[in-house]
Design a protein around this motif. Structure first.
Motif, PDB file in Angstrom:
ATOM      1  N   LEU A  62     -50.839  26.019   3.069  1.00  0.00           N
ATOM      2  CA  LEU A  62     -50.595  27.418   3.391  1.00  0.00           C
ATOM      3  C   LEU A  62     -51.833  28.131   3.931  1.00  0.00           C
ATOM      4  O   LEU A  62     -51.715  28.945   4.862  1.00  0.00           O
ATOM      5  CB  LEU A  62     -50.093  28.159   2.138  1.00  0.00           C
ATOM      6  CG  LEU A  62     -48.711  27.765   1.627  1.00  0.00           C
ATOM      7  CD1 LEU A  62     -48.384  28.525   0.348  1.00  0.00           C
ATOM      8  CD2 LEU A  62     -47.641  28.023   2.689  1.00  0.00           C
ATOM      9  N   ASP A  63     -53.017  27.847   3.358  1.00  0.00           N
ATOM     10  CA  ASP A  63     -54.186  28.623   3.783  1.00  0.00           C
ATOM     11  C   ASP A  63     -54.555  28.350   5.243  1.00  0.00           C
ATOM     12  O   ASP A  63     -54.840  29.273   6.010  1.00  0.00           O
ATOM     13  CB  ASP A  63     -55.378  28.410   2.852  1.00  0.00           C
ATOM     14  CG  ASP A  63     -55.817  26.954   2.767  1.00  0.00           C
ATOM     15  OD1 ASP A  63     -55.257  26.112   3.470  1.00  0.00           O
ATOM     16  OD2 ASP A  63     -56.726  26.672   1.963  1.00  0.00           O
ATOM     17  N   GLY A  64     -54.507  27.065   5.648  1.00  0.00           N
ATOM     18  CA  GLY A  64     -54.813  26.764   7.036  1.00  0.00           C
ATOM     19  C   GLY A  64     -53.785  27.350   7.991  1.00  0.00           C
ATOM     20  O   GLY A  64     -54.129  27.877   9.062  1.00  0.00           O
TER      21      GLY A  64
ATOM     22  N   ARG B 196     -52.281  31.473  12.065  1.00  0.00           N
ATOM     23  CA  ARG B 196     -51.274  32.446  12.518  1.00  0.00           C
ATOM     24  C   ARG B 196     -51.852  33.850  12.613  1.00  0.00           C
ATOM     25  O   ARG B 196     -51.389  34.661  13.417  1.00  0.00           O
ATOM     26  CB  ARG B 196     -50.073  32.432  11.581  1.00  0.00           C
ATOM     27  CG  ARG B 196     -49.273  31.140  11.630  1.00  0.00           C
ATOM     28  CD  ARG B 196     -47.941  31.270  10.933  1.00  0.00           C
ATOM     29  NE  ARG B 196     -47.079  32.230  11.612  1.00  0.00           N
ATOM     30  CZ  ARG B 196     -45.825  32.484  11.262  1.00  0.00           C
ATOM     31  NH1 ARG B 196     -45.281  31.840  10.230  1.00  0.00           N
ATOM     32  NH2 ARG B 196     -45.102  33.363  11.919  1.00  0.00           N
ATOM     33  N   THR B 197     -52.836  34.157  11.774  1.00  0.00           N
ATOM     34  CA  THR B 197     -53.419  35.498  11.784  1.00  0.00           C
ATOM     35  C   THR B 197     -54.696  35.569  12.622  1.00  0.00           C
ATOM     36  O   THR B 197     -55.319  36.629  12.712  1.00  0.00           O
ATOM     37  CB  THR B 197     -53.737  35.961  10.351  1.00  0.00           C
ATOM     38  OG1 THR B 197     -54.622  35.016   9.714  1.00  0.00           O
ATOM     39  CG2 THR B 197     -52.456  36.082   9.537  1.00  0.00           C
ATOM     40  N   GLY B 198     -55.084  34.443  13.214  1.00  0.00           N
ATOM     41  CA  GLY B 198     -56.287  34.436  14.041  1.00  0.00           C
ATOM     42  C   GLY B 198     -57.554  34.661  13.254  1.00  0.00           C
ATOM     43  O   GLY B 198     -58.523  35.237  13.763  1.00  0.00           O
ATOM     44  N   THR B 199     -57.576  34.224  11.983  1.00  0.00           N
ATOM     45  CA  THR B 199     -58.750  34.446  11.132  1.00  0.00           C
ATOM     46  C   THR B 199     -59.462  33.139  10.789  1.00  0.00           C
ATOM     47  O   THR B 199     -60.165  33.061   9.779  1.00  0.00           O
ATOM     48  CB  THR B 199     -58.338  35.167   9.829  1.00  0.00           C
ATOM     49  OG1 THR B 199     -57.305  34.406   9.161  1.00  0.00           O
ATOM     50  CG2 THR B 199     -57.819  36.559  10.123  1.00  0.00           C
ATOM     51  N   VAL B 200     -59.268  32.121  11.622  1.00  0.00           N
ATOM     52  CA  VAL B 200     -59.976  30.861  11.409  1.00  0.00           C
ATOM     53  C   VAL B 200     -61.476  31.105  11.559  1.00  0.00           C
ATOM     54  O   VAL B 200     -61.915  31.778  12.485  1.00  0.00           O
ATOM     55  CB  VAL B 200     -59.508  29.796  12.425  1.00  0.00           C
ATOM     56  CG1 VAL B 200     -60.329  28.518  12.269  1.00  0.00           C
ATOM     57  CG2 VAL B 200     -58.026  29.502  12.228  1.00  0.00           C
TER      58      VAL B 200
END
Length: 226
Positions: free
Chosen positions: A105-107, A112-116
């Motif tokens: 889920l975290d990855g 999806r939120t562009g917070t990588v």
């Protein structure tokens, strides 16, 4: 200064979550002094390393994906406490499955939120590595000390990089590497259940895949340096 206080409050909150999870397990399944010591030790180390990592990466706040990773860190601390305490397989497998789900889920949420971020990826990797170490220690009780090779291999690689600078290079993204890493957790959780047939063979195959993956990365790093 206000942001620093908020960070400290959140970090302490996550430490409290880990201790609270230990308390919940102690109230339901029981937890001895050794288990409590291991669990609280994990909570303290997580807090210290989290603060250091955020300073190193100049992070002032945690993202939602990072918080899911910290949930997995809390689950891992509880699993470590249960392993040290010699708990039965049911609770360890249950928590292990939840930890593996959170890893997915975290990855996915970060992408999806562009917070990588480098910080998030490193946090995810360190929590995963410790989870694998804990699970391998648990499975090693049934199948032998060789299973610990799965858990310590990543740490041996890091130790080797201190001596061999060529191993400190940046590795290219690899679907095969991610797959092999994911397989380790799945196989170890399955083997922990004690009901999967030929579990020892599965664990051995997972170890061989891991040796291949690390060997390929070492070879790539050596060649790229050359």
């Amino acid at each position: 200064m206000i942001e620093l206080h908020r960070n400290t409050a959140e970090h302490l909150t996550w430490a409290a979550v880990q201790v609270g999870a230990l308390g919940a397990v102690a109230a339901t399944t029981g937890l001895g002094p050794a288990g409590w010591g291991a669990g609280i030790g994990c909570a303290i180390v997580t807090l210290v390393l989290l603060r250091r990592s955020m300073r190193r990466h100049d992070r002032t706040s945690l993202g939602h994906a990072d918080r899911i990773t910290l949930v997995r860190a809390a689950l891992t601390a509880v699993i470590a406490a249960l392993v040290v305490d010699g708990a039965g397989p049911a609770i360890i497998v249950t928590l292990g499955v939840l930890a593996l789900i959170s890893d997915f889920l975290d990855g996915r949420l970060a992408r999806r939120t562009g917070t990588v971020s480098v910080f998030g990826a490193r946090l995810d990797m360190e929590v995963d590595a410790f989870l694998i170490l804990v699970l391998s220690a648990h499975v090693a009780v049934a199948f032998g000390v060789w299973v610990l090779s799965i858990g310590v291999m990543r740490y041996l690689f890091v130790a080797a990089s201190w001596v061999l600078p060529r191993l400190r290079g940046e590795l290219p993204p690899s679907f095969a590497r991610k797959t092999v890493a994911a397989v380790q957790g799945i196989v170890l959780v399955a083997a922990s259940s004690g009901i999967v047939p030929h579990a020892g063979v599965l664990v051995a195959c997972a170890l061989l895949a891991l040796v291949w993956s690390f060997g390929r990365d070492v070879l790539w790093l050596s060649r790229s340096r050359t």
